[in-house]
Design a protein around this motif. Structure first.
Motif, PDB file in Angstrom:
ATOM      1  N   THR A  12     -20.000  -8.537 -18.396  1.00 29.87           N
ATOM      2  CA  THR A  12     -19.077  -8.496 -17.271  1.00 29.87           C
ATOM      3  C   THR A  12     -19.854  -8.518 -15.972  1.00 29.87           C
ATOM      4  O   THR A  12     -21.046  -8.194 -15.938  1.00 29.87           O
ATOM      5  CB  THR A  12     -18.195  -7.227 -17.334  1.00 29.87           C
ATOM      6  OG1 THR A  12     -17.368  -7.179 -16.168  1.00 29.87           O
ATOM      7  CG2 THR A  12     -19.052  -5.964 -17.385  1.00 29.87           C
ATOM      8  N   TRP A  17     -10.983  -4.763 -10.131  1.00 26.88           N
ATOM      9  CA  TRP A  17      -9.857  -5.248 -10.937  1.00 26.88           C
ATOM     10  C   TRP A  17      -9.057  -6.323 -10.207  1.00 26.88           C
ATOM     11  O   TRP A  17      -8.534  -7.251 -10.812  1.00 26.88           O
ATOM     12  CB  TRP A  17      -8.980  -4.051 -11.280  1.00 26.88           C
ATOM     13  CG  TRP A  17      -7.717  -4.357 -12.022  1.00 26.88           C
ATOM     14  CD1 TRP A  17      -6.454  -4.359 -11.522  1.00 26.88           C
ATOM     15  CD2 TRP A  17      -7.569  -4.703 -13.399  1.00 26.88           C
ATOM     16  NE1 TRP A  17      -5.545  -4.674 -12.496  1.00 26.88           N
ATOM     17  CE2 TRP A  17      -6.212  -4.891 -13.669  1.00 26.88           C
ATOM     18  CE3 TRP A  17      -8.483  -4.863 -14.437  1.00 26.88           C
ATOM     19  CZ2 TRP A  17      -5.738  -5.231 -14.914  1.00 26.88           C
ATOM     20  CZ3 TRP A  17      -7.998  -5.209 -15.688  1.00 26.88           C
ATOM     21  CH2 TRP A  17      -6.646  -5.380 -15.911  1.00 26.88           C
ATOM     22  N   PRO A  21     -10.286 -14.313 -11.060  1.00 25.76           N
ATOM     23  CA  PRO A  21     -11.068 -14.579 -12.280  1.00 25.76           C
ATOM     24  C   PRO A  21     -12.338 -15.373 -11.968  1.00 25.76           C
ATOM     25  O   PRO A  21     -12.385 -16.155 -11.025  1.00 25.76           O
ATOM     26  CB  PRO A  21     -10.106 -15.400 -13.151  1.00 25.76           C
ATOM     27  CG  PRO A  21      -8.746 -15.121 -12.604  1.00 25.76           C
ATOM     28  CD  PRO A  21      -8.932 -14.863 -11.150  1.00 25.76           C
ATOM     29  N   TRP A  31     -18.193 -20.180 -25.981  1.00 21.43           N
ATOM     30  CA  TRP A  31     -18.111 -18.753 -26.288  1.00 21.43           C
ATOM     31  C   TRP A  31     -18.559 -18.476 -27.719  1.00 21.43           C
ATOM     32  O   TRP A  31     -19.168 -17.443 -28.004  1.00 21.43           O
ATOM     33  CB  TRP A  31     -16.690 -18.257 -26.053  1.00 21.43           C
ATOM     34  CG  TRP A  31     -16.310 -18.408 -24.617  1.00 21.43           C
ATOM     35  CD1 TRP A  31     -15.602 -19.442 -24.053  1.00 21.43           C
ATOM     36  CD2 TRP A  31     -16.684 -17.542 -23.548  1.00 21.43           C
ATOM     37  NE1 TRP A  31     -15.506 -19.246 -22.707  1.00 21.43           N
ATOM     38  CE2 TRP A  31     -16.154 -18.102 -22.362  1.00 21.43           C
ATOM     39  CE3 TRP A  31     -17.405 -16.366 -23.482  1.00 21.43           C
ATOM     40  CZ2 TRP A  31     -16.328 -17.502 -21.129  1.00 21.43           C
ATOM     41  CZ3 TRP A  31     -17.578 -15.763 -22.246  1.00 21.43           C
ATOM     42  CH2 TRP A  31     -17.043 -16.337 -21.095  1.00 21.43           C
ATOM     43  N   VAL A  44     -14.723 -10.410 -28.081  1.00 22.56           N
ATOM     44  CA  VAL A  44     -13.402 -10.541 -27.479  1.00 22.56           C
ATOM     45  C   VAL A  44     -13.550 -11.386 -26.228  1.00 22.56           C
ATOM     46  O   VAL A  44     -14.217 -10.977 -25.271  1.00 22.56           O
ATOM     47  CB  VAL A  44     -12.799  -9.163 -27.129  1.00 22.56           C
ATOM     48  CG1 VAL A  44     -11.437  -9.341 -26.466  1.00 22.56           C
ATOM     49  CG2 VAL A  44     -12.686  -8.300 -28.377  1.00 22.56           C
ATOM     50  N   ASP A  46     -11.612 -12.873 -23.140  1.00 27.79           N
ATOM     51  CA  ASP A  46     -10.366 -12.688 -22.394  1.00 27.79           C
ATOM     52  C   ASP A  46     -10.093 -13.939 -21.572  1.00 27.79           C
ATOM     53  O   ASP A  46     -10.833 -14.254 -20.639  1.00 27.79           O
ATOM     54  CB  ASP A  46     -10.503 -11.462 -21.485  1.00 27.79           C
ATOM     55  CG  ASP A  46      -9.188 -11.101 -20.807  1.00 27.79           C
ATOM     56  OD1 ASP A  46      -8.144 -11.655 -21.199  1.00 27.79           O
ATOM     57  OD2 ASP A  46      -9.215 -10.280 -19.879  1.00 27.79           O
ATOM     58  N   THR A  47      -9.066 -14.681 -21.931  1.00 30.75           N
ATOM     59  CA  THR A  47      -8.743 -15.920 -21.233  1.00 30.75           C
ATOM     60  C   THR A  47      -7.387 -15.795 -20.559  1.00 30.75           C
ATOM     61  O   THR A  47      -6.587 -14.931 -20.902  1.00 30.75           O
ATOM     62  CB  THR A  47      -8.708 -17.113 -22.202  1.00 30.75           C
ATOM     63  OG1 THR A  47      -7.602 -16.938 -23.102  1.00 30.75           O
ATOM     64  CG2 THR A  47      -9.989 -17.211 -23.005  1.00 30.75           C
ATOM     65  N   ALA A  48      -7.155 -16.660 -19.619  1.00 27.31           N
ATOM     66  CA  ALA A  48      -5.859 -16.682 -18.929  1.00 27.31           C
ATOM     67  C   ALA A  48      -5.500 -18.133 -18.622  1.00 27.31           C
ATOM     68  O   ALA A  48      -6.064 -18.744 -17.722  1.00 27.31           O
ATOM     69  CB  ALA A  48      -5.923 -15.863 -17.643  1.00 27.31           C
ATOM     70  N   CYS A  81      -0.484 -13.081 -25.688  1.00 30.98           N
ATOM     71  CA  CYS A  81       0.100 -12.017 -24.877  1.00 30.98           C
ATOM     72  C   CYS A  81       1.211 -12.573 -23.991  1.00 30.98           C
ATOM     73  O   CYS A  81       1.079 -13.671 -23.437  1.00 30.98           O
ATOM     74  CB  CYS A  81      -0.961 -11.361 -23.989  1.00 30.98           C
ATOM     75  SG  CYS A  81      -2.329 -10.633 -24.900  1.00 30.98           S
TER      76      CYS A  81
END
Length: 203
Positions: A12, A17, A21, A31, A44, A46-48, A81
């Motif tokens: 990270t 927060w 992105p 990845w 893990v 984390d995609t959007a 999600c």
């Protein structure tokens, strides 16, 4: 950086927060290669991105699309999600139907319905969860948590219900992986050793 309690690490940038992105590689294979290089047993990512739009664009353009590319990675368990609202679950239901028509591995996907307010999920959300549970590996309800909403996971006041739902989601992912590839899971992949390349011309 190492996570609390050791045994896991987080890659990270440590930004706030509310920061936008990062501009990260879009290709899921990047990845997978990163995981192989690090020798990690589980990663893990984390995609959007808009799942429904991606599926429609891929179908109309006759291209693989990000969703298919992620889903077809070796040992990948996609987690879908959506907001636990009428619009959110309707969009997810439509996407799941498209993925079924495209032959994507729904049997190893987990759906997470994210609460947007206090109280019990609306009846339409509960009905959608019942429908989805027959299509995907598991459906998990993530309750609304004001602390996380305001401060992200750095909040020291994460509600116990949130932690329980997160544990349930992780267990669902692991169960889907065991169902697909056995228990215990196979060893983490190791990249091939690169051999030195001889120069074409003498130095």
């Amino acid at each position: 950086m190492d996570g609390p309690g050791a045994g896991w690490q987080a890659l990270t940038d440590g930004r706030e927060w509310s920061a936008p992105p990062l501009d990260l590689p879009a290709d899921p294979a990047a990845w997978y290669q990163l995981a192989a290089i690090g020798g990690w047993q589980a990663v893990v990512a984390d995609t959007a991105y808009p799942l429904g739009h991606d599926l429609l664009t891929a179908r109309c353009g006759n291209i693989p699309g990000l969703t298919r590319t992620w889903a077809e990675l070796p040992y990948a368990v996609p987690v879908l999600c959506t907001a636990a609202t009428a619009d959110g679950v309707q969009a997810l239901q439509q996407s799941v139907m498209v993925m079924a028509a495209e032959g994507l591995p729904l049997h190893r996907m987990v759906a997470v319905l994210v609460g947007t307010g206090e109280g019990r999920p609306p009846s339409v959300v509960r009905a959608a969860a019942t429908m989805l549970s027959g299509r995907v590996s598991a459906v998990v309800h993530l309750p609304y948590d004001a602390g996380v909403r305001a401060n992200g996971l750095r909040s020291s006041r994460v509600h116990s219900r949130t932690l329980q739902a997160a544990a349930q989601a992780a267990s669902a992912v692991l169960a889907a992986a065991h169902e697909s590839w056995g228990a215990p899971l196979p060893p983490a992949p190791q990249p091939a050793v690169l051999r030195p390349v001889s120069p074409a011309f003498p130095a």
